[in-house]
Design a protein around this motif. Structure first.
Motif, mmCIF file in Angstrom:
data_model
loop_
_atom_site.group_PDB
_atom_site.id
_atom_site.type_symbol
_atom_site.label_atom_id
_atom_site.label_comp_id
_atom_site.label_asym_id
_atom_site.label_seq_id
_atom_site.Cartn_x
_atom_site.Cartn_y
_atom_site.Cartn_z
ATOM 1 N N GLN A 13 8.365 -3.622 3.630
ATOM 2 C CA GLN A 13 7.829 -3.133 4.917
ATOM 3 C C GLN A 13 6.496 -2.737 4.483
ATOM 4 O O GLN A 13 5.153 -2.992 5.076
ATOM 5 N N ALA A 14 6.238 -1.874 3.426
ATOM 6 C CA ALA A 14 5.012 -1.127 3.032
ATOM 7 C C ALA A 14 4.004 -2.107 2.660
ATOM 8 O O ALA A 14 2.656 -2.140 3.191
ATOM 9 N N LYS A 15 4.443 -3.335 1.765
ATOM 10 C CA LYS A 15 3.621 -4.143 1.459
ATOM 11 C C LYS A 15 3.071 -5.092 2.356
ATOM 12 O O LYS A 15 1.815 -5.208 2.507
ATOM 13 N N GLY A 16 3.939 -5.090 3.513
ATOM 14 C CA GLY A 16 3.366 -5.965 4.849
ATOM 15 C C GLY A 16 2.558 -5.344 5.647
ATOM 16 O O GLY A 16 1.556 -5.687 6.215
ATOM 17 N N LYS A 17 2.845 -4.056 5.724
ATOM 18 C CA LYS A 17 1.862 -3.157 6.552
ATOM 19 C C LYS A 17 0.311 -3.230 6.037
ATOM 20 O O LYS A 17 -0.543 -3.179 6.517
#
Length: 57
Positions: A13-17
């Motif tokens: 999630q963090a990487k995608g954001k």
């Protein structure tokens, strides 16, 4: 929720954001889309783990 899977979901999630924000900043639509897809993958993993937890109890 499995600790390892929970961490993996949060990382996705963090990487995608981050990727989505970077893509928007430089005007790269492909990078933005890849970020959205990666974030969605993390969201799906998290939902799957939560569902497994519900049925464990």
């Amino acid at each position: 929720m499995s600790g390892e899977q929970k961490a993996k979901a949060k990382m996705e999630q963090a990487k995608g954001k981050t990727k989505e924000a970077a893509g928007r900043a430089v005007g790269n639509e492909r990078m933005t889309a890849e970020g959205r897809a990666e974030k969605a993958k993390g969201d799906a993993r998290q939902a799957k783990e939560k569902t497994k937890d519900v049925f464990k109890d």
